[in-house]
Write a protein that holds these residues in place. Structure first.
Motif, PDB file in Angstrom:
ATOM      1  N   LYS A  30      53.714  41.255  51.250  1.00  0.00           N
ATOM      2  CA  LYS A  30      52.633  41.021  50.291  1.00  0.00           C
ATOM      3  C   LYS A  30      53.196  40.401  49.022  1.00  0.00           C
ATOM      4  O   LYS A  30      54.252  40.822  48.525  1.00  0.00           O
ATOM      5  N   GLN A  31      52.452  39.413  48.483  1.00  0.00           N
ATOM      6  CA  GLN A  31      52.795  38.837  47.189  1.00  0.00           C
ATOM      7  C   GLN A  31      51.561  38.914  46.301  1.00  0.00           C
ATOM      8  O   GLN A  31      50.494  38.380  46.627  1.00  0.00           O
ATOM      9  N   ILE A  32      51.678  39.607  45.166  1.00  0.00           N
ATOM     10  CA  ILE A  32      50.541  39.765  44.266  1.00  0.00           C
ATOM     11  C   ILE A  32      50.387  38.524  43.400  1.00  0.00           C
ATOM     12  O   ILE A  32      51.315  38.125  42.679  1.00  0.00           O
ATOM     13  N   LEU A  33      49.192  37.915  43.482  1.00  0.00           N
ATOM     14  CA  LEU A  33      48.884  36.755  42.646  1.00  0.00           C
ATOM     15  C   LEU A  33      48.196  37.164  41.352  1.00  0.00           C
ATOM     16  O   LEU A  33      48.359  36.520  40.322  1.00  0.00           O
ATOM     17  N   ARG A  34      47.413  38.248  41.408  1.00  0.00           N
ATOM     18  CA  ARG A  34      46.747  38.763  40.215  1.00  0.00           C
ATOM     19  C   ARG A  34      46.679  40.285  40.312  1.00  0.00           C
ATOM     20  O   ARG A  34      46.230  40.823  41.330  1.00  0.00           O
ATOM     21  N   LYS A  35      47.128  40.944  39.271  1.00  0.00           N
ATOM     22  CA  LYS A  35      47.135  42.404  39.288  1.00  0.00           C
ATOM     23  C   LYS A  35      45.717  42.957  39.169  1.00  0.00           C
ATOM     24  O   LYS A  35      44.838  42.316  38.604  1.00  0.00           O
ATOM     25  N   GLY A  36      45.523  44.170  39.692  1.00  0.00           N
ATOM     26  CA  GLY A  36      44.229  44.821  39.638  1.00  0.00           C
ATOM     27  C   GLY A  36      43.937  45.413  38.275  1.00  0.00           C
ATOM     28  O   GLY A  36      44.790  45.421  37.385  1.00  0.00           O
ATOM     29  N   THR A  37      42.739  45.929  38.136  1.00  0.00           N
ATOM     30  CA  THR A  37      42.277  46.433  36.833  1.00  0.00           C
ATOM     31  C   THR A  37      42.251  47.956  36.760  1.00  0.00           C
ATOM     32  O   THR A  37      41.751  48.517  35.799  1.00  0.00           O
ATOM     33  N   SER A  38      42.730  48.647  37.784  1.00  0.00           N
ATOM     34  CA  SER A  38      42.751  50.109  37.758  1.00  0.00           C
ATOM     35  C   SER A  38      43.990  50.594  38.502  1.00  0.00           C
ATOM     36  O   SER A  38      44.770  49.780  39.023  1.00  0.00           O
ATOM     37  N   TRP A  39      44.162  51.911  38.554  1.00  0.00           N
ATOM     38  CA  TRP A  39      45.310  52.485  39.265  1.00  0.00           C
ATOM     39  C   TRP A  39      44.931  52.959  40.657  1.00  0.00           C
ATOM     40  O   TRP A  39      45.797  53.209  41.489  1.00  0.00           O
ATOM     41  N   ARG A  40      43.622  53.047  40.952  1.00  0.00           N
ATOM     42  CA  ARG A  40      43.176  53.604  42.227  1.00  0.00           C
ATOM     43  C   ARG A  40      43.225  52.564  43.326  1.00  0.00           C
ATOM     44  O   ARG A  40      43.065  51.356  43.092  1.00  0.00           O
ATOM     45  N   THR A  41      43.429  53.034  44.539  1.00  0.00           N
ATOM     46  CA  THR A  41      43.351  52.205  45.742  1.00  0.00           C
ATOM     47  C   THR A  41      42.404  52.881  46.728  1.00  0.00           C
ATOM     48  O   THR A  41      42.190  54.089  46.656  1.00  0.00           O
ATOM     49  N   PRO A  42      41.824  52.114  47.658  1.00  0.00           N
ATOM     50  CA  PRO A  42      40.875  52.722  48.602  1.00  0.00           C
ATOM     51  C   PRO A  42      41.574  53.643  49.593  1.00  0.00           C
ATOM     52  O   PRO A  42      42.794  53.577  49.790  1.00  0.00           O
ATOM     53  N   CYS A  43      40.792  54.504  50.208  1.00  0.00           N
ATOM     54  CA  CYS A  43      41.293  55.456  51.203  1.00  0.00           C
ATOM     55  C   CYS A  43      40.674  55.143  52.562  1.00  0.00           C
ATOM     56  O   CYS A  43      39.627  54.494  52.640  1.00  0.00           O
ATOM     57  N   PRO A  44      41.298  55.612  53.645  1.00  0.00           N
ATOM     58  CA  PRO A  44      40.710  55.422  54.976  1.00  0.00           C
ATOM     59  C   PRO A  44      39.270  55.924  55.024  1.00  0.00           C
ATOM     60  O   PRO A  44      38.972  57.017  54.525  1.00  0.00           O
ATOM     61  N   GLY A  45      38.386  55.105  55.592  1.00  0.00           N
ATOM     62  CA  GLY A  45      36.976  55.450  55.664  1.00  0.00           C
ATOM     63  C   GLY A  45      36.147  54.805  54.578  1.00  0.00           C
ATOM     64  O   GLY A  45      34.922  54.730  54.686  1.00  0.00           O
ATOM     65  N   ASP A  46      36.787  54.306  53.493  1.00  0.00           N
ATOM     66  CA  ASP A  46      36.045  53.653  52.424  1.00  0.00           C
ATOM     67  C   ASP A  46      35.461  52.322  52.897  1.00  0.00           C
ATOM     68  O   ASP A  46      36.072  51.609  53.712  1.00  0.00           O
ATOM     69  N   GLN A  47      34.294  51.999  52.375  1.00  0.00           N
ATOM     70  CA  GLN A  47      33.642  50.726  52.665  1.00  0.00           C
ATOM     71  C   GLN A  47      34.153  49.719  51.635  1.00  0.00           C
ATOM     72  O   GLN A  47      33.791  49.774  50.463  1.00  0.00           O
ATOM     73  N   VAL A  48      35.034  48.781  52.076  1.00  0.00           N
ATOM     74  CA  VAL A  48      35.649  47.836  51.139  1.00  0.00           C
ATOM     75  C   VAL A  48      34.931  46.493  51.180  1.00  0.00           C
ATOM     76  O   VAL A  48      34.341  46.095  52.206  1.00  0.00           O
ATOM     77  N   HIS A  49      34.975  45.783  50.046  1.00  0.00           N
ATOM     78  CA  HIS A  49      34.345  44.465  49.901  1.00  0.00           C
ATOM     79  C   HIS A  49      35.446  43.507  49.451  1.00  0.00           C
ATOM     80  O   HIS A  49      35.989  43.663  48.354  1.00  0.00           O
ATOM     81  N   VAL A  50      35.789  42.520  50.270  1.00  0.00           N
ATOM     82  CA  VAL A  50      36.879  41.588  49.947  1.00  0.00           C
ATOM     83  C   VAL A  50      36.429  40.142  50.157  1.00  0.00           C
ATOM     84  O   VAL A  50      35.548  39.856  50.973  1.00  0.00           O
ATOM     85  N   CYS A  51      37.040  39.244  49.389  1.00  0.00           N
ATOM     86  CA  CYS A  51      36.935  37.816  49.637  1.00  0.00           C
ATOM     87  C   CYS A  51      38.275  37.365  50.211  1.00  0.00           C
ATOM     88  O   CYS A  51      39.326  37.896  49.833  1.00  0.00           O
ATOM     89  N   TYR A  52      38.274  36.387  51.085  1.00  0.00           N
ATOM     90  CA  TYR A  52      39.528  36.019  51.737  1.00  0.00           C
ATOM     91  C   TYR A  52      39.456  34.599  52.302  1.00  0.00           C
ATOM     92  O   TYR A  52      38.382  34.016  52.485  1.00  0.00           O
ATOM     93  N   SER A  53      40.600  34.058  52.560  1.00  0.00           N
ATOM     94  CA  SER A  53      40.754  32.877  53.408  1.00  0.00           C
ATOM     95  C   SER A  53      42.075  33.037  54.144  1.00  0.00           C
ATOM     96  O   SER A  53      42.972  33.739  53.673  1.00  0.00           O
ATOM     97  N   GLY A  54      42.210  32.397  55.302  1.00  0.00           N
ATOM     98  CA  GLY A  54      43.406  32.611  56.087  1.00  0.00           C
ATOM     99  C   GLY A  54      43.815  31.397  56.896  1.00  0.00           C
ATOM    100  O   GLY A  54      43.033  30.448  57.070  1.00  0.00           O
ATOM    101  N   ARG A  55      45.031  31.438  57.363  1.00  0.00           N
ATOM    102  CA  ARG A  55      45.558  30.362  58.215  1.00  0.00           C
ATOM    103  C   ARG A  55      46.667  30.907  59.091  1.00  0.00           C
ATOM    104  O   ARG A  55      47.209  31.996  58.841  1.00  0.00           O
TER     105      ARG A  55
END
Length: 539
Positions: free
Chosen positions: A32-57
């Motif tokens: 993993k390479q962080i391009l922009r740091k997050g705004t909080s200290w919390r991270t999601p847990c298993p079972g959480d409903q996450v919302h992400v934007c992405y692109s891939g190749r």
């Protein structure tokens, strides 16, 4: 949502070569390479409903899917195998607002099979992912019986505990939207309390969920039938009858506030509900001078005792049997300025007329701890103060012993001895005084233990006394009594003979010597009888 996603794709994913700032996640080769740091200290847990934007190749190959093409963030449940394993592991490390590039090896993606026609076998995938947000979903029972989704975060960090009284608003409905119960205003109930209570939890799921919520939090509960439909008397029975055994519930729940309830004695006999929190962290201990105002009431609300006021508080010494023991112990758990409602079951109450109080009744006390003064700790005392405190506390124990309060006297003697436990700063004269006091405490402790039937304890204290004074008659006499009660006749005889040599005319020692001889004679007769019985059986 689309606007926030566009930035994640505008930079592209052609940066397939991660820099030296990359982070390795787990042991499967995910990077993993962080391009922009997050705004909080919390991270999601298993079972959480996450919302992400992405692109891939594909590394060195074709472009893959992009959320930008759908003008919406991707939603999925984390850790539920709804996405490839590399996503589950990588997204779990992201903070809200964070954007990062993930290099996912084939073992954490589509493996040897690939995903035709886009993903060839053994392909490494590269994704640019932005964490937009997530909705926390928790399996509160571990079996899917109660799932909680946080709608609005609460305040602070504290959550209610078992027996606490919580104030909530709720609406319960079937999966088809049919409302079966709804609070009219705020509803109070006690977490996990027995169903005989007037303030029983409305259904098991609400009691379970409330313990995980913070003040002001709103949550949606998905509840299986077995964790619902145990409503309080306030819910019409007809509402329950309409629900089949296959019915599941959806409950909207908001935690307004709660009052902490403390099980003071650990057996639910004395409970303290905090009405107003006190100051600081300190509280009284045994021997503290306590200033309180309290009112005691029977279950019907009638007052049986009232002492002190805010202006003229009632003053007493803690754990000196000046108030009933249950109330006394509850006050020891309070902080200055705290107001509480204390309930005491009658089998814990001392000093009340049995003809007035029935065996199954519960007494309640409205209590305010106005102030208290603790004993000066021994490590802050000078040597003179330690000796004085030891002498005074020992004398308190003597008074209790004369009244037949042996357990309390024992505690006083043990406390007295602690004042002079560390005497390395004492002068020679002070050490002689300390040893005399220590010897007296050991002997008195032994006397208490004998009265309480703890003969091994009596032996221990007598031995400590004899270590200080090997010719102490009282120590030999009391230890011989303890040995005699334990049928350890040889040890008892050794102590008695030594005592008789030191004081041959001591009447008490002579009486124990006679008792010992009688016991030995009885024992010899018993042994002879056993031998005759065994021989007759052999014949």
């Amino acid at each position: 949502m689309a606007a926030s996603c566009s930035k994640a794709q505008s930079d592209g994913v052609d940066r397939s070569g991660l820099s030296e700032k990359e982070i390795r996640i787990g042991k499967g080769g995910l990077r993993k390479q962080i391009l922009r740091k997050g705004t909080s200290w919390r991270t999601p847990c298993p079972g959480d409903q996450v919302h992400v934007c992405y692109s891939g190749r594909i590394e060195g190959g074709a472009r893959l899917d992009s959320s930008n093409e759908r003008s919406a963030a991707l939603e999925f449940k984390l850790g539920q195998c709804e996405v490839i394993k590399g996503w589950d592991e990588g997204v779990a490390t992201m903070k809200r607002g964070e954007r990062a590039i993930f290099m996912i090896p084939s073992d954490l993606a589509y493996g040897e099979a690939g995903s035709p026609p886009l993903v060839p076998p053994n392909a490494t995938l590269i994704f640019d992912i932005e964490m937009v947000s997530w909705t926390s979903v928790r399996d509160l029972t571990g079996d899917g019986g109660v799932l909680k989704k946080i709608i609005t975060e609460g305040e602070g960090w504290a959550t209610p505990r078992d027996a606490d009284e919580v104030l909530v608003k709720y609406e319960a409905m079937l999966e088809d939207g049919t409302v079966i119960s709804k609070s009219n205003g705020d509803v109070e109930f006690q977490i996990g309390h027995d169903s005989s209570s007037e303030k029983v939890h409305l259904c098991p799921a609400m009691s379970i969920a409330a313990k995980t919520m913070r003040k002001g939090e709103r949550a949606e509960l998905a509840v299986k039938f077995s964790y619902g439909f145990r409503w309080s008397r306030s819910v019409p029975e007809s509402m329950e009858l309409d629900a089949s055994a296959d019915s599941n519930l959806v409950i909207q729940l908001k935690l307004i506030a709660w009052k902490s309830v403390v099980d003071v004695t650990g057996d639910t006999q004395v409970l303290k509900k905090i009405v107003r929190a006190g100051e600081g962290f300190d509280h009284p201990d045994e021997g503290s001078v306590v200033k309180v105002a309290y009112t005691g009431k029977f279950e019907d609300g009638s007052i049986f005792e009232k002492k002190g006021s805010t202006e003229e508080p009632f003053e007493y010494v803690a754990l000196e049997e000046q108030v009933n023991e249950g109330l006394d112990r509850a006050i020891l758990s309070m902080r200055k300025g705290e107001q509480a409602l204390v309930t005491v079951r009658t089998n814990s109450v001392i000093g009340l007329d049995d003809s007035v109080v029935s065996a199954n009744s519960v007494l309640s006390y409205e209590v305010e701890l106005i102030d208290f003064t603790k004993d000066k700790p021994f490590w802050k005392m000078n040597t003179c103060e330690k000796l004085e405190a030891c002498e005074s506390t020992k004398n308190d124990g003597n008074c209790l012993f004369k009244k037949g309060k042996f357990c309390r006297a024992l505690k006083k003697y043990e406390k007295a001895e602690k004042y002079i436990q560390f005497d390395h700063c004492f002068t020679d004269e002070e050490k002689r005084s300390a040893n005399a006091l220590r010897l007296s405490c050991y002997l008195n402790n032994a006397a208490c233990k004998l009265r309480l039937g703890d003969y091994s304890g009596a032996t221990k204290f007598c031995t400590k006394a004899l270590d200080l004074d090997p010719c102490n008659i009282k120590a030999l006499y009391r230890r011989s009594q303890a040995y005699l009660k334990s049928s350890d006749f040889d040890e008892a005889e050794g102590d008695i003979n030594k005592a008789l040599i030191l004081q041959p005319d001591n009447r008490d020692v002579k009486l124990v010597f006679k008792e010992l001889k009688d016991k030995q004679k009885e024992y010899r007769v018993y042994q002879a009888e056993i031998s005759r019985t065994m021989l007759s059986r052999m014949a």
